[in-house]
Each structure stands twice: as C-alpha cells, then as structure tokens.
Design an enzyme around this catalytic site. Structure first.
Site, mmCIF file in Angstrom:
data_model
loop_
_atom_site.group_PDB
_atom_site.id
_atom_site.type_symbol
_atom_site.label_atom_id
_atom_site.label_comp_id
_atom_site.label_asym_id
_atom_site.label_seq_id
_atom_site.Cartn_x
_atom_site.Cartn_y
_atom_site.Cartn_z
ATOM 1 N N ASP A 110 0.958 -1.189 0.030
ATOM 2 C CA ASP A 110 0.071 0.114 0.034
ATOM 3 C C ASP A 110 0.716 1.203 -0.127
ATOM 4 O O ASP A 110 1.836 1.544 -0.846
ATOM 5 C CB ASP A 110 -0.938 -0.030 1.236
ATOM 6 N N HIS A 276 -7.013 -6.929 0.334
ATOM 7 C CA HIS A 276 -6.129 -5.807 0.254
ATOM 8 C C HIS A 276 -4.515 -6.160 0.969
ATOM 9 O O HIS A 276 -3.678 -5.893 0.589
ATOM 10 C CB HIS A 276 -6.526 -4.382 0.513
#
Length: 295
Positions: A110, A276
């Site tokens: 991320d 994610h």
C-alpha cells in the site's frame, strides 16, 4: 530506546534519527537485509506473521513510516513536502544505514509500496530487489481514475481535502472510520485480528496521526505527482515482484503487471486469493513468495 517488539517475536525496537525525524523500527533475524514498509492504516505490526519467517534467512527491518505508528509526525510544511514519498524514502535509507545496511531488498504494501517505488528511483544503488503489494503506480492510478475506482477508493479523494475537514470528520468517531475502512478492504474473516485492530486504533486515536495520514495523501496528489512526472521516463533497475489480492479493487481494475512494466525493467508477480492486506490475509503464501523472490 531498545526493547522487545510485542508483535514481532525475536525483534528489537529501535528509535532512529532520520535527519531530525525519529523513526521507530523493529529489527531481527540474520542474513542479507530486507526492509518492510507498511501501508495505511497499518503500522509495522502488520508484518507480525511474515517478518519472523523472513528472519530465519534475512536481517529484517520493519519500520513505521513517518506520521504512522510510533514514528514522529512532523508538520506537513509547504506543499505537503514533509510527507512526499521522497522524504519517506530518505527516512528508510537513513534507518537502514543506521542499522549497518547500505544495500537491501525492499518490500512495501500500500503506501509503503509507493515509498518503495520512490526509494528505488531516488536511491537505485541502495535497492537490490523490490516487492510491491496490491498497488499500481500512483500516477497511473490517478490518470486512469474512473467512477468505479473513485467509489471504491473514496478516501484517496476525501483525505486530500484541505485541513481540517477530513481530520475533524474522522476525529468525530475514529474507531468507526478505521473499522469500516479495514473491513471494506479485507476479504478474509478475522483480518485484522482483534489485537492488531487495537494496535492500529491506538495510534489512530492520536490527532497528530490522523493529520499526518491526510498529509501523506495530500502529498500523493500533489508533490508526489510532480516528482513522478519528472521521472516519467525513468525505469526501476532492480528486479520487481508485484503481488495483489484477486478479490481487491486494484486487481479488478488494472492489469497490475503491465502497469509495473511501464515503470520497471524486470517485473514478475501474481494474484493471491484475498483482499488488500496480503501479509495479514495470506501470510504463508506471502512468506513463500518473498523467500523465493529474495533468494
């Protein structure tokens, strides 16, 4: 300070000065050096199930990005420059040098992946290998934004609003915002664990953390894009591994490998069956992939 890390067994916590910014880092293991960089809204604790596995073969450092966790949270400054990925990448180099590592592999999830991208461009001699988790390049994602992406990743456009709008709105109920954010991104029941969520909430309750997070995103939409435009023709020299969640927005929206082939010379990777946060949802697969890639 030096103390045992409560989330990474066998790791020791350090506070390291990076040109006046104190960075919290956990170090453990032995062998070739590897740096782990977390994303939003995590801290270095996100690597709790991966770092010890890597530590069996590598000297592993997991740091809190500036603004996150227990690292310093400096003011954003003019143009949000204090939270440019260039500044965060310089922190990483300073941390690794302080721990005796001049050249190292970098793994970033991320926001940490965006720092890792800038690190490989600004300090190519320092980066031996690069792994990025569940991202496409920042400039690519902004350039190709459509309604579906903007809806799913609304915080990219909410957090960049001028201060103090997002800070005050999140501050009204930070636990609700954090829980909703994490539950929306994870596709694996029980992730994050209650212990990890409590750790993320501990730092998210700090107004300085929330402001720093907004500054991170504001920088991504301004000064980082300027830096990316200046380096539009540059290519990452280090071998690059891209992993992403097959059930996440990035994997459904982009040809992830192709986006990175536009930025790097040697790209490989694949999707994992998760959302994610790969390192929390599929730690065994992530560890195996990294051990193979880092070799």
């Amino acid at each position: 300070m030096t103390a045992r890390d409560p989330f990474l067994p066998g790791f020791t916590l350090h506070d390291i000065d990076a040109d006046g910014v104190r960075i919290r880092a956990a170090a453990g293991g032995s062998g070739p050096p590897v740096l782990l960089l977390h994303g939003h809204p995590q801290t270095h604790a996100t690597w709790h199930a991966v770092a010890p596995r890597l530590g069996e073969r590598f000297s592993v450092v997991a740091m809190d990005l500036r603004g996150y966790g227990d690292s310093d949270k400096p003011p954003g400054g003019e143009g949000h420059a204090a939270y440019a990925k260039r500044a965060m990448a310089a922190d990483a180099v300073a941390v690794m040098r302080a721990l005796g590592h001049e050249s190292f592999a970098v793994v970033g999830h991320d926001r940490g992946g965006r720092v890792a991208h800038r690190l490989a461009l600004d300090h190519p001699a320092a980066v031996s290998r690069l792994a990025v988790f569940d991202i496409a390049p920042t400039a690519t994602m902004y350039a190709r934004t459509d309604k579906a992406f903007a809806t799913a990743y609304f915080w990219w456009f909410f957090l960049i609003q001028p201060a103090p709008l997002p800070e005050r709105l999140i501050g009204a109920d930070p636990e609700f915002f954090l829980r909703t954010h994490l539950e929306g991104q994870s596709k694996t029941p029980g992730c994050p664990s209650p212990e990890l969520f409590a750790e993320y909430l501990r730092v998210y309750r700090d107004p300085a953390t929330r402001h720093a997070i907004c500054e991170d995103y504001r920088a991504a939409a301004t000064i980082d894009l300027a830096h990316d435009a200046a380096d539009a023709e540059a290519r990452i020299a280090a071998p690059l591994l891209a992993l992403w969640g097959a059930r996440g927005i990035v994997g459904r929206t982009y040809d992830v490998l192709e986006t990175w082939r536009e930025k790097a010379r040697d790209v490989r990777g694949r999707a994992l069956d998760c959302g994610h946060t790969l390192q929390e949802e599929r730690p065994d697969e992530v560890s195996a992939a990294l051990l193979d890639f880092l070799g």
